[in-house]
Scaffold this active site. Structure first.
Site, short mmCIF file in Angstrom:
data_model
loop_
_atom_site.label_atom_id
_atom_site.label_comp_id
_atom_site.label_asym_id
_atom_site.label_seq_id
_atom_site.Cartn_x
_atom_site.Cartn_y
_atom_site.Cartn_z
N ASP A 21 -29.40 -14.42 -8.17
CA ASP A 21 -30.07 -13.91 -6.86
C ASP A 21 -29.10 -13.96 -5.78
O ASP A 21 -28.03 -14.26 -5.99
CB ASP A 21 -31.49 -14.77 -6.31
CG ASP A 21 -31.09 -15.89 -6.05
OD1 ASP A 21 -29.77 -16.22 -6.00
OD2 ASP A 21 -31.92 -16.63 -5.53
N ASP A 28 -28.83 -15.06 -1.84
CA ASP A 28 -29.73 -15.96 -0.64
C ASP A 28 -28.96 -15.55 0.57
O ASP A 28 -27.76 -15.86 0.79
CB ASP A 28 -29.30 -17.36 -0.97
CG ASP A 28 -29.81 -17.75 -2.46
OD1 ASP A 28 -30.86 -17.82 -2.72
OD2 ASP A 28 -28.86 -18.02 -3.29
N ASP A 47 -33.38 -13.93 -1.61
CA ASP A 47 -34.34 -15.09 -0.98
C ASP A 47 -33.57 -14.62 0.62
O ASP A 47 -32.50 -15.00 0.75
CB ASP A 47 -33.81 -16.20 -1.56
CG ASP A 47 -34.56 -16.60 -2.77
OD1 ASP A 47 -35.64 -16.15 -3.02
OD2 ASP A 47 -34.14 -17.57 -3.39
#
Ligand code: CTP
Ligand code: MN
Ligand code: MN
Ligand code: MN
Length: 367
Positions: A204, A206, A291
């Site tokens: 992902d 962040d 995120d």
């Protein structure tokens, strides 16, 4: 003939936050094996065993060269009997029977496939497996009720399994920055997580968001999310409010790594190709997990340190703080139990100093 003096013995401190761990891993076969056993333990609700394997893997990641024999491991910390057995198996037989058995087991394969769905944790996967669900196909046929996150996770399963590249992370960073400064001029974003540690790919991306004037960041996340949504960048998002209150929560709870920042778990729609319209059946975008975390500037250094990882490095920092310094470290604050007060910091370096640690830069926190 091997001279006894030629057998390299390594020396490594036992806390990962006392070591410099780069991405240059000289023992990937061994660390992959131990990480797989760690993952299996974590997925089986055996967190203690999971941490033990993670610590063992991290010790091997810190070694300056490949291990060729178990005698080299004498005196190294965090290598319990179980981990040593696995290492010996691999060094002597080329593979660990336990690792191979685990990899092939129906239970582990099903836990992996199901928890690889965004929004599905070990508990849910366990329940589904008990109901005879071992694959995505069986899940889709089962009529199980999925929540919004799980539906999105299933829908974008293949995309989200693809590693995110640094170039993709940077492209998303530019969009997030545009969103952030559009809704709050002067606000700043920082790439955190694995990419800040220098990883070339991640599961992902962040980001940490703040504003140099304390208080201006309040209510920022919903505005950022609305901006991104209005531009069609979000395939899924769930925002949680900031629930941290220093006075009420008291010293950061040492045993937990959950923080209480305003945060957003999202699935981003990243356009991958601006060229001519692709042939039918092809699309020009991919889904990426993103995120976002918002922190007030007064907690920024703690948030930055807490969200840069690695997860084991963070865990070890908190353990060091608690056990060796009688302090409680979280992503919000550092509390000195002996002085009975919070220690303010505006940089990661200051926090390392409070903790009596040599500063370790992000690229050397890859424990
Ligand atoms: N983190 C956290 N609280 C969570 C989830 C994550 O504090 N509920 C922190 C972790 O401790 C870690 C950082 O956020 O330091 C990034 O977590 P994650 O994205 O899961 O891992 P990465 O190290 O970025 O690895 P990857 O490249 O796989 O994303
Ligand atoms: Mn090297
Ligand atoms: Mn990450
Ligand atoms: Mn993350």
């Amino acid at each position: 003939q091997i001279d006894e003096a030629e057998v390299v013995a390594f020396s490594v401190p036992s806390y990962a936050c006392l070591r410099r761990t780069t991405l240059d891993n000289h023992n990937p076969v061994l660390t992959d094996a131990l990480s797989l056993l760690a993952e299996n333990a974590e997925l089986s609700d055996e967190d203690g065993r999971g941490v033990a394997f993670r610590r063992a893997a991290a010790v091997l990641k810190a070694l300056p060269e490949p291990v060729t024999g178990v005698t080299q491991l004498r005196g190294l910390p965090c290598l319990g009997g179980h981990s040593l057995r696995v290492i010996r198996d691999i060094l002597e037989n080329g593979a660990s029977s336990e690792v191979e058995f685990t990899k092939q087991s129906e239970r582990f394969k099903a836990l992996k496939v199901l928890t690889d769905i965004f929004g599905v944790g070990a508990k849910t996967a366990e329940r589904w497996i008990r109901d005879g669900i071992h694959s995505l196909h069986q899940l889709q046929e089962s009529g199980q009720t999925l929540n919004r996150a799980q539906q999105a996770g299933l829908e974008h399963y293949d995309d989200l399994k693809q590693p995110v590249t640094k170039a993709e992370a940077d492209a998303i960073g530019e969009i997030v920055e545009e969103a952030v400064v559009s809704v709050l001029p002067g606000a700043q974003i920082t790439l955190i997580g694995g990419f800040r540690r220098g990883k070339l790919t991640g599961h992902d991306v962040d980001f940490l968001i703040t504003h140099p004037e304390e208080g201006r960041e309040v209510g920022l996340m919903p505005k950022v999310v609305s901006w991104l949504e209005s531009q069609g960048f979000l395939l899924y998002q769930k925002t949680t409010r900031n629930s941290y209150l220093e006075a009420k929560d008291g010293p950061a709870r040492p045993a937990s790594n959950m923080d209480r920042f305003e945060r957003c778990f999202s699935i981003f729609k990243l356009v991958t190709d601006e060229g001519p319209k692709p042939a039918s059946g092809h699309r020009r975008w991919r889904a990426v997990r993103v995120d976002l975390v918002v922190s007030p500037i007064s907690q920024f250094a703690f948030a930055l340190l807490g969200w840069t990882g690695s997860k084991l490095f963070e865990r070890e920092l908190r353990r060091w703080a608690g056990h060796e310094k009688a302090m409680s470290l979280s992503s919000h604050a550092l509390y000195d139990n002996k002085q009975g007060r919070y220690l303010k910091a505006t940089s990661e370096e200051e926090i390392f100093t409070y903790l009596g640690l040599e500063y370790i830069p992000p690229s050397e926190r890859n424990a």
